[in-house]
Scaffold this motif. Structure first.
Motif, short mmCIF file in Angstrom:
data_model
loop_
_atom_site.label_atom_id
_atom_site.label_comp_id
_atom_site.label_asym_id
_atom_site.label_seq_id
_atom_site.Cartn_x
_atom_site.Cartn_y
_atom_site.Cartn_z
N SER A 87 0.85 -1.19 0.00
CA SER A 87 0.00 0.00 0.00
C SER A 87 0.88 1.24 0.00
CB SER A 87 -0.90 0.02 1.24
OG SER A 87 -1.84 -1.01 1.16
N GLY A 89 1.22 5.40 -2.25
CA GLY A 89 0.73 6.32 -3.25
C GLY A 89 1.78 6.61 -4.30
N LEU A 107 -3.58 7.32 6.59
CA LEU A 107 -5.00 7.60 6.50
C LEU A 107 -5.66 7.04 7.76
CD1 LEU A 107 -5.73 6.54 2.82
CD2 LEU A 107 -5.47 8.85 3.70
N MET A 109 -8.82 5.92 8.79
CA MET A 109 -10.15 5.56 8.28
C MET A 109 -11.20 5.64 9.38
SD MET A 109 -9.48 5.30 5.16
CE MET A 109 -11.03 4.79 4.50
N THR A 112 -13.26 9.05 9.54
CA THR A 112 -14.12 9.47 8.43
C THR A 112 -15.55 9.01 8.69
OG1 THR A 112 -13.87 7.47 7.12
CG2 THR A 112 -12.18 9.18 6.83
N LEU A 114 -17.14 7.34 6.60
CA LEU A 114 -17.29 6.19 5.72
C LEU A 114 -17.77 4.97 6.52
CD1 LEU A 114 -16.79 5.37 2.76
CD2 LEU A 114 -14.50 4.68 3.45
N VAL A 118 -13.35 -0.82 3.80
CA VAL A 118 -12.31 -0.41 2.86
C VAL A 118 -11.32 -1.55 2.68
CG1 VAL A 118 -10.44 1.23 2.43
CG2 VAL A 118 -12.56 2.01 3.50
N GLU A 119 -11.07 -1.92 1.43
CA GLU A 119 -10.13 -3.00 1.13
C GLU A 119 -8.79 -2.49 0.64
OE1 GLU A 119 -12.29 -5.39 -1.65
OE2 GLU A 119 -13.49 -6.34 -0.08
N GLY A 120 -8.73 -1.24 0.29
CA GLY A 120 -7.49 -0.65 -0.19
C GLY A 120 -7.73 0.78 -0.63
N TYR A 121 -6.69 1.41 -1.11
CA TYR A 121 -6.84 2.78 -1.58
C TYR A 121 -5.80 3.08 -2.66
CZ TYR A 121 -2.65 4.06 1.05
OH TYR A 121 -1.37 4.13 1.51
N GLU A 122 -6.05 4.11 -3.44
CA GLU A 122 -5.09 4.63 -4.40
C GLU A 122 -4.95 6.11 -4.12
OE1 GLU A 122 -5.64 3.82 -8.55
OE2 GLU A 122 -6.36 1.81 -8.15
N LEU A 123 -3.72 6.55 -3.99
CA LEU A 123 -3.46 7.96 -3.74
C LEU A 123 -2.53 8.47 -4.83
CD1 LEU A 123 -3.64 10.47 -1.88
CD2 LEU A 123 -1.58 9.63 -0.78
#
Length: 137
Positions: A87, A89, A107, A109, A112, A114, A118-123
């Motif tokens: 993980s 960015g 982050l 989480m 938030t 939300l 959440v399984e992942g993120y892209e930054l």
């Protein structure tokens, strides 16, 4: 180490290990420049590997599906590929087009609103890299 793990993941995902797939995995091993499909194609052609650009493109798609490589969409001109599946960015320099990894992103989480899992993120970060900023001054 990356090559053996990548080819093993490819097999476990139900894909055959072909010579072009092996060559592309080798080209990505240790590569932190986030190359495009065309850059990988050019690199392999310089090493006397003969196959079509479509083979490179399709192989990269297969490697993404098998979880061997990430498709990075930070560059507005083309997709880039990253063998680092951890993980993190990416920073894209709008002047020189370089793509760099960004690892020191945190982050929270829990803070938030939300409610989803959440399984992942892209930054993706955009701007001018230090090298280009220095050249301008």
């Amino acid at each position: 180490m990356y090559k053996e793990e990548a080819l093993d993941m490819l097999k476990k995902s139900g894909y055959k290990v072909t010579k072009p797939r092996e060559w592309i995995v080798e080209a990505l091993e240790g590569n932190t420049s986030h190359p495009s499909a065309m850059e990988i194609f050019d690199q392999l052609r310089k090493n006397d590997k003969s196959f079509s650009f479509a083979t490179v493109y399709n192989t990269l798609d297969t490697l993404v599906k098998a979880g061997v490589v990430k498709q990075v969409t930070v560059d507005p001109q083309c997709s880039r590929y990253d063998p680092d599946m951890s993980s993190h960015g990416h920073f894209y320099c709008r002047k020189c087009g370089s793509v760099k990894d960004v690892f020191d992103v945190s982050l929270d989480m829990g803070s938030t609103s939300l409610q989803d899992e959440v399984e992942g993120y892209e930054l993706n970060l955009f701007g001018v890299c230090r090298e280009c900023s220095t050249e301008a001054n």
